[in-house]
Structures are given as C-alpha cells and as structure tokens.
Scaffold this motif. Structure first.
Motif, PDB file in Angstrom:
ATOM      1  N   TYR A 182      24.037  48.592  16.061  1.00 45.07           N
ATOM      2  CA  TYR A 182      22.617  48.362  16.365  1.00 45.07           C
ATOM      3  C   TYR A 182      22.012  49.619  16.992  1.00 45.07           C
ATOM      4  N   GLU A 183      20.877  50.080  16.403  1.00 39.93           N
ATOM      5  CA  GLU A 183      20.244  51.318  16.843  1.00 39.93           C
ATOM      6  C   GLU A 183      18.744  51.117  17.049  1.00 39.93           C
ATOM      7  N   LEU A 184      18.037  52.204  17.401  1.00 34.63           N
ATOM      8  CA  LEU A 184      16.609  52.124  17.709  1.00 34.63           C
ATOM      9  C   LEU A 184      15.802  51.575  16.538  1.00 34.63           C
ATOM     10  N   SER A 185      16.064  52.038  15.325  1.00 31.15           N
ATOM     11  CA  SER A 185      15.281  51.544  14.188  1.00 31.15           C
ATOM     12  C   SER A 185      15.515  50.054  13.962  1.00 31.15           C
ATOM     13  N   ASP A 186      16.710  49.561  14.278  1.00 30.73           N
ATOM     14  CA  ASP A 186      16.967  48.116  14.180  1.00 30.73           C
ATOM     15  C   ASP A 186      16.078  47.355  15.155  1.00 30.73           C
TER      16      ASP A 186
ATOM     17  N   ILE B  74       7.032  56.510   2.536  1.00 33.32           N
ATOM     18  CA  ILE B  74       7.334  57.297   3.727  1.00 33.32           C
ATOM     19  C   ILE B  74       8.334  58.414   3.448  1.00 33.32           C
ATOM     20  N   PHE B  75       8.872  58.467   2.222  1.00 31.75           N
ATOM     21  CA  PHE B  75       9.865  59.477   1.878  1.00 31.75           C
ATOM     22  C   PHE B  75       9.320  60.469   0.869  1.00 31.75           C
ATOM     23  N   SER B  76       9.765  61.706   0.984  1.00 27.00           N
ATOM     24  CA  SER B  76       9.424  62.728   0.005  1.00 27.00           C
ATOM     25  C   SER B  76      10.295  62.542  -1.230  1.00 27.00           C
ATOM     26  N   ALA B  77      10.050  63.377  -2.245  1.00 32.50           N
ATOM     27  CA  ALA B  77      10.846  63.317  -3.465  1.00 32.50           C
ATOM     28  C   ALA B  77      12.306  63.659  -3.199  1.00 32.50           C
ATOM     29  N   TRP B  78      12.600  64.308  -2.077  1.00 33.25           N
ATOM     30  CA  TRP B  78      13.960  64.712  -1.720  1.00 33.25           C
ATOM     31  C   TRP B  78      14.609  63.751  -0.739  1.00 33.25           C
ATOM     32  N   GLY B  79      13.932  62.670  -0.401  1.00 28.27           N
ATOM     33  CA  GLY B  79      14.524  61.648   0.433  1.00 28.27           C
ATOM     34  C   GLY B  79      14.340  61.822   1.920  1.00 28.27           C
ATOM     35  N   SER B  80      13.570  62.818   2.341  1.00 24.80           N
ATOM     36  CA  SER B  80      13.349  62.995   3.780  1.00 24.80           C
ATOM     37  C   SER B  80      12.112  62.213   4.207  1.00 24.80           C
ATOM     38  N   VAL B  81      12.182  61.613   5.398  1.00 24.13           N
ATOM     39  CA  VAL B  81      11.066  60.822   5.899  1.00 24.13           C
ATOM     40  C   VAL B  81       9.959  61.743   6.382  1.00 24.13           C
ATOM     41  N   THR B  82       8.713  61.330   6.185  1.00 19.19           N
ATOM     42  CA  THR B  82       7.593  62.159   6.588  1.00 19.19           C
ATOM     43  C   THR B  82       7.583  62.369   8.101  1.00 19.19           C
ATOM     44  N   GLU B  83       7.143  63.540   8.526  1.00 22.10           N
ATOM     45  CA  GLU B  83       7.221  63.906   9.939  1.00 22.10           C
ATOM     46  C   GLU B  83       6.247  63.100  10.796  1.00 22.10           C
ATOM     47  N   THR B  84       5.036  62.919  10.327  1.00 23.94           N
ATOM     48  CA  THR B  84       4.001  62.231  11.107  1.00 23.94           C
ATOM     49  C   THR B  84       3.928  60.776  10.657  1.00 23.94           C
ATOM     50  N   PHE B  85       4.723  59.945  11.289  1.00 25.46           N
ATOM     51  CA  PHE B  85       4.889  58.577  10.819  1.00 25.46           C
ATOM     52  C   PHE B  85       5.262  57.695  12.002  1.00 25.46           C
ATOM     53  N   SER B  86       4.671  56.498  12.073  1.00 26.49           N
ATOM     54  CA  SER B  86       5.039  55.559  13.130  1.00 26.49           C
ATOM     55  C   SER B  86       5.228  54.175  12.539  1.00 26.49           C
ATOM     56  N   TRP B  87       6.207  53.454  13.077  1.00 27.78           N
ATOM     57  CA  TRP B  87       6.442  52.083  12.615  1.00 27.78           C
ATOM     58  C   TRP B  87       5.251  51.202  12.920  1.00 27.78           C
TER      59      TRP B  87
ATOM     60  N   ILE C  88      27.342  49.003   7.178  1.00 25.15           N
ATOM     61  CA  ILE C  88      25.922  48.722   6.966  1.00 25.15           C
ATOM     62  C   ILE C  88      25.108  49.749   7.751  1.00 25.15           C
ATOM     63  N   GLY C  89      24.111  50.326   7.094  1.00 23.15           N
ATOM     64  CA  GLY C  89      23.258  51.314   7.742  1.00 23.15           C
ATOM     65  C   GLY C  89      22.027  50.676   8.357  1.00 23.15           C
ATOM     66  N   SER C  90      21.531  51.283   9.425  1.00 22.20           N
ATOM     67  CA  SER C  90      20.286  50.807  10.038  1.00 22.20           C
ATOM     68  C   SER C  90      19.111  51.172   9.139  1.00 22.20           C
ATOM     69  N   PRO C  91      18.090  50.289   9.057  1.00 22.99           N
ATOM     70  CA  PRO C  91      17.803  49.132   9.904  1.00 22.99           C
ATOM     71  C   PRO C  91      18.460  47.822   9.457  1.00 22.99           C
ATOM     72  N   GLY C  92      19.473  47.904   8.623  1.00 19.64           N
ATOM     73  CA  GLY C  92      20.145  46.696   8.152  1.00 19.64           C
ATOM     74  C   GLY C  92      20.954  45.966   9.197  1.00 19.64           C
ATOM     75  N   ASN C  93      21.088  46.570  10.395  1.00 28.55           N
ATOM     76  CA  ASN C  93      21.823  45.917  11.475  1.00 28.55           C
ATOM     77  C   ASN C  93      20.913  45.135  12.422  1.00 28.55           C
ATOM     78  N   ALA C  94      19.625  45.120  12.125  1.00 27.90           N
ATOM     79  CA  ALA C  94      18.683  44.349  12.949  1.00 27.90           C
ATOM     80  C   ALA C  94      19.022  42.866  12.844  1.00 27.90           C
ATOM     81  N   LYS C  95      18.768  42.130  13.917  1.00 30.04           N
ATOM     82  CA  LYS C  95      19.164  40.717  13.953  1.00 30.04           C
ATOM     83  C   LYS C  95      18.110  39.780  13.379  1.00 30.04           C
ATOM     84  N   ASN C  96      16.855  40.226  13.272  1.00 29.92           N
ATOM     85  CA  ASN C  96      15.790  39.352  12.786  1.00 29.92           C
ATOM     86  C   ASN C  96      15.446  39.565  11.316  1.00 29.92           C
ATOM     87  N   VAL C  97      15.983  40.606  10.701  1.00 28.67           N
ATOM     88  CA  VAL C  97      15.675  40.902   9.304  1.00 28.67           C
ATOM     89  C   VAL C  97      16.628  40.146   8.385  1.00 28.67           C
ATOM     90  N   ILE C  98      16.328  40.170   7.097  1.00 30.58           N
ATOM     91  CA  ILE C  98      17.255  39.664   6.084  1.00 30.58           C
ATOM     92  C   ILE C  98      17.888  40.888   5.429  1.00 30.58           C
TER      93      ILE C  98
END
Length: 199
Positions: free
Chosen positions: A107-111, A64-77, A149-159
């Motif tokens: 805790y944020e939206l991606s979490d 989902i990331f380019s060679a420069w670390g930016s997430v692709t524009e057209t992408f959905s979880w 800790i950066g999101s999504p690492g703040n999600a409560k159901n993930v490891i």
C-alpha cells in the motif's frame, strides 16, 4: 481531456483505445462492428467479435501519459477525478500501474489517493461526498509468482482487475492461445498466466 503539457488526447500506442473497446465496443454490424460471430459451430453460444462488456456505455476520455508512458508533470488527482465526475462518469477505469520492479503488493500514496476518490471524487467540496466506482489493473507480472500487484491496484476501496483467459476454443478463427500454448484460451474463469496476483 489531456492533462499538463500533453498536446492532445490522441492514443499513440493504442492501449487506451484497446481498453475502451473492451468496455464499450459494439460488435454488431449495424453499430459499426464486424457483425461476425464466434465460435462457428451451430450448437455453441455465439459472441460478437470485438463486442465490449457494456456496448452502450458513454465514455469520457482522460489522458495523463505521454506516448512514451511517462506521466505528465503538471497533474493532480484532485482535478483528475473531479473532471470525470463533472462530466458524468460514475465508473472510472484505469489500466495502468507500477512497472515490474516496483509492483510489490504494498500500500502506497497513490493507493490512498484512489481510496479517497472512491468515497469522494471531488475533493474541493466539503458538504457532500461524490462517490465513484474505480477499477484498476492488477498488472502483467504474474510470471514472477505472487505478491506483484502494482499501485494503485493495492488500494482497499477500488476494484482491482486481473486478466483472464478468453473464450477462443476454435484455433482456426480468432486464435486459441494463452501464454503461447495452443488450445489453452478456452475458459474465461481461468487467470491468465501473465496476470499479477496478490499475496
């Protein structure tokens, strides 16, 4: 599988390949590895150089990331986790997260989206929940103290996985430094100095 406008799943900076190796590389020569073991002393437990924690795991690659670390524009979880589930993945590894200035253990939206995917990785179905174990990284901002800790690492159901030292006590082979100090990468139960930490 590449997403959005990404031309291929090629790993231009090697980070994804490195993380995949940690998971599934096989250090035995008969499986394409080096066949080299360490430490070199005869009395110690020996480990294969380069062997991952699950060397017989099957891998489904997603980009989902380019060679420069930016997430692709057209992408959905929705499609991200569904594609993994449809292709046989039951454990999902994500070694990425927020950059330093946003890593605040909040805790944020991606979490929330990751929390939902743990319970149901295919949002398109309503009759069955398709659960998935999702691992994410804590981050590399440990030198800033705690609560980074950066999101999504703040999600409560993930490891959420922090970094530990390795077992490299022999400074003459394979290195023995952690944080630049010789002789300190000697205990896999110690948190690495750079690893992010919670509150």
């Amino acid at each position: 599988k590449p997403y959005g406008t990404l031309p291929s799943w090629e790993d231009f900076n090697g980070h994804g390949t490195h993380c995949t190796g940690i998971i599934s590389a096989d250090g035995r020569a008969s499986w394409g590895g080096t066949g080299v073991q360490y430490p070199t002393t005869s009395t110690a437990t020996k480990y294969y150089v380069g062997m991952g924690v699950a060397p017989e795991a099957r891998i489904y690659s997603q980009k989902i990331f380019s060679a420069w670390g930016s997430v692709t524009e057209t992408f959905s979880w929705d499609s991200f986790f569904k594609d993994a589930q449809d292709n046989g993945a039951r454990i999902h590894s994500n070694s990425w997260g927020e950059v330093e200035e946003y890593a605040d253990s909040i805790y944020e939206l991606s979490d929330a989206e990751y929390d939902q995917a743990v319970r149901d990785s295919d949002f398109s179905t309503t009759t069955i929940q398709e659960s998935m174990v999702i691992c994410v990284c804590a981050g590399n901002w440990g030198t800033n103290g705690v609560g980074n800790i950066g999101s999504p690492g703040n999600a409560k159901n993930v490891i959420t996985v922090g970094a530990t030292e390795n077992y490299h006590p022999d400074g003459n082979t394979f290195g023995d430094t952690e944080g630049g100090f010789p002789g300190t990468a000697d205990n896999i139960d110690h948190i690495a100095s750079f690893s992010s930490r919670g509150l």
